[in-house]
Scaffold this active site. Structure first.
Site, PDB file in Angstrom:
ATOM      1  N   ARG B  10      -1.699   0.085   7.056  1.00  9.69           N
ATOM      2  CA  ARG B  10      -1.866   1.235   6.154  1.00  9.69           C
ATOM      3  C   ARG B  10      -0.952   2.380   6.595  1.00  9.69           C
ATOM      4  O   ARG B  10      -0.451   3.144   5.769  1.00  9.69           O
ATOM      5  CB  ARG B  10      -3.323   1.689   6.101  1.00  9.69           C
ATOM      6  CG  ARG B  10      -3.896   2.108   7.437  1.00  9.69           C
ATOM      7  CD  ARG B  10      -5.306   2.660   7.304  1.00  9.69           C
ATOM      8  NE  ARG B  10      -5.949   2.773   8.612  1.00  9.69           N
ATOM      9  CZ  ARG B  10      -6.845   3.686   8.922  1.00  9.69           C
ATOM     10  NH1 ARG B  10      -7.223   4.576   8.035  1.00  9.69           N
ATOM     11  NH2 ARG B  10      -7.389   3.718  10.117  1.00  9.69           N
ATOM     12  N   GLU B  58     -11.857   5.348  -9.666  1.00  7.34           N
ATOM     13  CA  GLU B  58     -10.781   4.358  -9.526  1.00  7.34           C
ATOM     14  C   GLU B  58     -10.390   3.719 -10.856  1.00  7.34           C
ATOM     15  O   GLU B  58      -9.228   3.376 -11.067  1.00  7.34           O
ATOM     16  CB  GLU B  58     -11.200   3.270  -8.526  1.00  7.34           C
ATOM     17  CG  GLU B  58     -11.422   3.774  -7.106  1.00  7.34           C
ATOM     18  CD  GLU B  58     -12.793   4.412  -6.905  1.00  7.34           C
ATOM     19  OE1 GLU B  58     -13.643   4.320  -7.810  1.00  7.34           O
ATOM     20  OE2 GLU B  58     -13.016   5.002  -5.827  1.00  7.34           O
ATOM     21  N   PHE B  83     -12.277  -1.282  -4.043  1.00  2.87           N
ATOM     22  CA  PHE B  83     -12.312  -0.551  -5.314  1.00  2.87           C
ATOM     23  C   PHE B  83     -11.084  -0.873  -6.173  1.00  2.87           C
ATOM     24  O   PHE B  83     -11.162  -0.858  -7.406  1.00  2.87           O
ATOM     25  CB  PHE B  83     -12.426   0.945  -5.047  1.00  2.87           C
ATOM     26  CG  PHE B  83     -13.463   1.255  -3.990  1.00  2.87           C
ATOM     27  CD1 PHE B  83     -14.740   0.707  -4.084  1.00  2.87           C
ATOM     28  CD2 PHE B  83     -13.159   2.027  -2.881  1.00  2.87           C
ATOM     29  CE1 PHE B  83     -15.694   0.948  -3.098  1.00  2.87           C
ATOM     30  CE2 PHE B  83     -14.106   2.264  -1.895  1.00  2.87           C
ATOM     31  CZ  PHE B  83     -15.379   1.723  -2.003  1.00  2.87           C
ATOM     32  N   HIS B 109      -7.709  -1.109   3.817  1.00  2.00           N
ATOM     33  CA  HIS B 109      -9.061  -1.444   4.288  1.00  2.00           C
ATOM     34  C   HIS B 109      -9.534  -2.777   3.709  1.00  2.00           C
ATOM     35  O   HIS B 109     -10.670  -2.913   3.264  1.00  2.00           O
ATOM     36  CB  HIS B 109     -10.050  -0.323   3.964  1.00  2.00           C
ATOM     37  CG  HIS B 109      -9.756   0.955   4.696  1.00  2.00           C
ATOM     38  ND1 HIS B 109      -8.581   1.647   4.526  1.00  2.00           N
ATOM     39  CD2 HIS B 109     -10.482   1.653   5.594  1.00  2.00           C
ATOM     40  CE1 HIS B 109      -8.587   2.726   5.292  1.00  2.00           C
ATOM     41  NE2 HIS B 109      -9.726   2.764   5.960  1.00  2.00           N
ATOM     42  N   ASP B 117     -18.032   0.033   8.953  1.00  3.52           N
ATOM     43  CA  ASP B 117     -18.564   0.378   7.621  1.00  3.52           C
ATOM     44  C   ASP B 117     -19.346  -0.782   6.992  1.00  3.52           C
ATOM     45  O   ASP B 117     -20.187  -0.577   6.118  1.00  3.52           O
ATOM     46  CB  ASP B 117     -17.439   0.807   6.670  1.00  3.52           C
ATOM     47  CG  ASP B 117     -17.080   2.278   6.862  1.00  3.52           C
ATOM     48  OD1 ASP B 117     -17.769   2.960   7.658  1.00  3.52           O
ATOM     49  OD2 ASP B 117     -16.105   2.733   6.229  1.00  3.52           O
ATOM     50  N   ARG B 167      -6.929  -1.624   7.962  1.00  2.35           N
ATOM     51  CA  ARG B 167      -7.321  -0.400   8.662  1.00  2.35           C
ATOM     52  C   ARG B 167      -7.011  -0.517  10.153  1.00  2.35           C
ATOM     53  O   ARG B 167      -6.649   0.464  10.797  1.00  2.35           O
ATOM     54  CB  ARG B 167      -8.824  -0.183   8.471  1.00  2.35           C
ATOM     55  CG  ARG B 167      -9.390   0.943   9.313  1.00  2.35           C
ATOM     56  CD  ARG B 167     -10.893   1.122   9.042  1.00  2.35           C
ATOM     57  NE  ARG B 167     -11.409   2.262   9.790  1.00  2.35           N
ATOM     58  CZ  ARG B 167     -11.958   2.162  11.004  1.00  2.35           C
ATOM     59  NH1 ARG B 167     -12.067   0.998  11.595  1.00  2.35           N
ATOM     60  NH2 ARG B 167     -12.396   3.256  11.611  1.00  2.35           N
TER      61      ARG B 167
END
Lengths: 280, 315
Positions: B10, B58, B83, B109, B117, B167
């Site tokens: 990223r 989104e 998303f 991610h 998460d 990530r």
């Protein structure tokens, strides 16, 4: 608008309606009800408001249109044909294999179609993107979109509404074709979006309410939209689903079904009579 | 031994966007309230007039991207993979894929390595979803060098691209002489007994697995398959012909991702054993990313086991 101008628009709108019926009849499927309810506004847009060139459909500085309620493609195609983007005769190929006139608008098939659409709620977001793009490029390009009143049940419409106002997109106009009918019934019976004007106003839009079949009011609404600075404009247009064909008016079942031969003849008789009276 | 440099892809994405923005004034970047995490914040700072944060919306963002693309811009739209490919699937399908617009989706991610998460944010379905959209190019780079080149390549090509970034900081395995090309796999190691075809952060693990296998007397080839679609059929067929067995390795559900893509090619060309390593059709869970990768079997040791299984199936 003088009387002659108004009569010309009414004549054109009547021919647009005939093209809608022709296409849907030939295809034996399609969406006549919402096409007929939006026919006057679509006619005014393409003949009086939008800067387009039928000889150069991809002209970079043209105004843009997105049919957010993509299922009324027969209306868009009929208007485009009347405006000279392709022959009126071609409307008979609607929805057929190898036709340029897909069941829902496709930008790669049809001259004059600026954006593919059909999945409800997405067209207004695309129009927001176009309006934003015009602002970035510092171009005087205005963007128009037409939504169904049932369509605004899609949550994405309100994502787009929020964002357009936040970005102060005063080059964007959304027409809500408020014929009060969706597939499963009246809006109230299904999932009421009312009050529509208040909702758009609360989202930060300039709102104009009109009768969708009165060209004076349509003209006034687009003039108000053009004059408004710093906000996008929503034109909430009270319309009659099936407008212009007696047996289709205010009848849910004409949302997405085609007339049979007998019904086709009757619809064309009525529209021809209306045309003769206008031209008489 | 030199220290291993680790960079999250990223970060590579964010860096490449800033570099490209300097020379490409048609570049527009969108984000959905995750600019700090997707690393588009650098572009936002450098070119505020060409960066738009659409907020936590989104579906709207993907269609705004489509609209911008029709106006002649090359649009990078960023959010988490969950998303981008999940929530906005139908928007990507109908408003980007169907009109074949110049939108490049920077999905960060992705996979189990999101870590703490947990499952709600660990997208292991995105490659499968995006593969089914006609005309969608899918790139899952292995490291920083490849990721930066992939961003340039995506911008240079016409049409929609889905780019998958992580990530977690992962080892830089290529030097600057490495040349990424869309649609081309890269033969990293030659071998004769089995070919490990890996993508994303599993490429580094595949190289380590080849070393483990060597110690066991198995000669394993390693192919880096950064482009999942269009898949490099030639390199797959050559691998099957040469080594007679294949292992695929990806940080994604074993259904529909790289393993699926390779198996589709193999079963219609050179039917040889294909053993798929990936997330075993299950949801993820919370934990430190590196621990999770081991828990889910996404490491060199597990690849080596699968390779042995594939070799055994040849007989």
């Amino acid at each position: 608008m003088n009387a002659a101008e108004k009569k010309n628009l009414q004549i054109t709108a009547c021919k647009v309606r005939m093209g809608i019926i022709e296409g849907v009849f030939q295809a034996k499927s399609g969406h006549p009800g919402g096409s007929l309810s939006a026919a006057d506004i679509m006619t005014y847009l393409y003949f009086k408001v939008m800067r387009v060139d039928p000889q150069n459909p991809k002209w970079e500085d043209r105004d843009r249109f997105v049919l957010s309620k993509g299922h009324i493609a027969p209306c868009l195609y009929s208007v485009l044909a009347q405006r000279g983007f392709f022959p009126v005769e071609e409307l008979k190929t609607l929805r057929k294999v190898d036709s340029r006139l897909q069941g829902h608008p496709s930008m790669h098939y049809t001259p004059g179609v600026d954006m593919s659409s059909g999945s409800l709620g997405q067209g207004i977001s695309t129009a927001v993107g176009m309006a934003l793009g015009a602002k970035i490029a510092k171009k005087d390009v205005r963007v128009y979109t037409v939504l169904g009143d049932g369509e605004i049940g899609e949550g994405q419409v309100w994502e787009a509404a929020m964002y357009a106002a936040a970005k102060k997109l005063d080059n964007l106009v959304a027409v809500i074709d408020n014929n009060n009918l969706q597939i499963d019934g009246t809006l109230e019976e299904v999932n009421s979006p009312y009050p529509i004007p208040e909702k758009f106003a609360a989202f930060g839009w300039n709102v104009v309410e009109i009768d969708a079949h009165d060209f004076d009011q349509i003209e006034d609404a687009f003039a108000k939209a053009a004059a408004c600075k710093g906000k996008p404009t929503a034109i909430v247009a009270k319309s009659v689903k099936g407008k212009g064909v007696s047996f289709m008016e205010n009848e849910c079942k004409w949302h997405g079904s085609a007339p049979n031969a007998e019904q086709y003849e009757q619809a064309m008789r009525e529209l021809n009579a209306a045309l003769a009276e206008l031209e008489g | 031994m030199a220290d291993i440099v680790k960079i999250a892809t990223r970060d590579s994405y964010g860096k490449a966007l800033v570099e490209m923005g300097a020379t490409n004034d048609k570049l527009v970047v969108l984000d959905a309230d995750l600019a700090a995490a997707t690393k588009t914040a650098g572009f936002k700072k450098a070119y505020p007039d060409r960066f738009f944060d659409t907020g936590i919306a989104e579906s709207n963002m993907m269609c705004v991207a489509g609209g911008l693309a029709t106006m002649g811009f090359t649009v990078f739209a960023s959010t988490f993979a969950m998303f981008a490919a999940g929530r906005a699937f139908e928007q990507v399908r109908n408003t980007i894929g169907y009109p074949h617009l110049n939108v490049k989706i920077g999905a960060t991610h992705a996979g189990i390595s999101v870590g703490e998460d947990g499952a709600s944010h660990q997208c292991c379905e995105d490659i499968a979803l995006m593969r089914t959209i006609p005309g969608m190019t899918i790139i899952n780079p292995a490291d920083d060098v490849e990721a930066r080149q992939a961003v340039y390549a995506a911008a240079a090509m016409d049409g929609p691209v889905y780019m998958r970034f992580g990530r977690l900081a992962v080892p830089v395995i290529f030097d600057e002489s490495y040349k990424f090309e869309i649609g081309k796999g890269a033969q990293l190691v030659d071998g004769t007994d089995v070919t490990i075809i890996a993508t994303g952060l599993m490429v580094g693990e595949a190289l380590a697995a080849a070393e483990l296998l060597k110690a066991d007397g198995i000669s394993a080839a390693v192919v880096n398959m950064a482009t999942i679609k269009p898949i490099d059929r030639d390199i797959i067929v050559n691998a099957a012909n040469k080594t007679g067995a294949i292992v695929t390795a990806e940080e994604h559900n074993i259904i529909g991702g790289l393993g699926g893509a390779v198996a589709e090619v193999i079963c219609e060309t050179v039917p040889v054993p294909v053993v798929r390593l990936g997330v075993e059709d299950t949801f993820g869970r919370s934990g430190p990313a590196l621990e999770l990768l081991h828990v889910f079997g996404l490491d060199a040791a597990h690849i080596a086991e699968k390779a042995k299984a594939a070799v055994a199936m040849k007989k």
